[in-house]
Design an enzyme around this catalytic site. Structure first.
Site, short mmCIF file in Angstrom:
data_model
loop_
_atom_site.label_atom_id
_atom_site.label_comp_id
_atom_site.label_asym_id
_atom_site.label_seq_id
_atom_site.Cartn_x
_atom_site.Cartn_y
_atom_site.Cartn_z
N HIS A 140 15.04 -13.79 12.06
CA HIS A 140 14.85 -13.64 13.50
C HIS A 140 13.40 -13.70 13.96
CE1 HIS A 140 18.98 -11.47 14.02
NE2 HIS A 140 19.09 -12.67 13.46
N CYS A 184 0.87 -1.18 0.00
CA CYS A 184 0.00 0.00 0.00
C CYS A 184 0.90 1.22 0.00
CB CYS A 184 -0.99 -0.01 1.17
SG CYS A 184 -0.33 0.32 2.81
#
Length: 143
Positions: free
Chosen positions: A98, A65
């Site tokens: 991570h 977006c």
């Protein structure tokens, strides 16, 4: 072939089309829309894409977006979605390594299309490291 969900609002439409073309032949891409530059409400497209990833129908997802914020916030309402806002490739790599991010949000109004495809490539080609990060990822959901 890895299955990828992609969705956008009107501000992300051009980038969605560029990214789809870039991924052609390398991934199976399911396009959840929007399908034009006409003004739309991004949750109408993000929720189905996020559901497809949460349910395992698609392995990973790409959302676009104007700022990346709206699509990211919407996707992260889903229990099993970890969507990271990425505006540089290193963030996409770390989000996968991570945080085991399974979706990314791109800010079309703030990055070049070439950078967007670099971010997508790094996101799709990076694996979760597990190990010390696994316990942290398991603590993210709160319900």
């Amino acid at each position: 072939m890895k299955k990828i969900a992609i969705a956008c609002d009107h501000a992300g439409f051009d980038y969605k089309e560029i990214i789809k073309k870039h991924l052609e032949g390398k991934y199976e891409v399911e396009d959840f829309g929007t399908f034009s530059k006409d003004s739309v409400d991004y949750p109408d497209f993000v929720h189905p894409a996020a559901t497809s990833v949460a349910e395992g129908k698609n392995e990973l997802g790409i959302l676009i977006c104007g700022s990346g914020n709206g699509v990211q916030m919407t996707a992260n309402k889903h229990q099993d979605i970890r969507c990271a806002l990425c505006w540089m490739p290193e963030l996409a790599v770390l989000a996968r390594k991570h945080n085991n991010a399974n979706m990314i949000a791109l800010p079309a109004r703030f990055i070049a299309s070439e950078l967007a495809t670099d971010i997508v490539d790094d996101f799709l080609n990076t694996d979760f490291e597990g190990g010390r990060h696994q316990n942290r990822v398991e603590k993210i959901s709160y319900c």
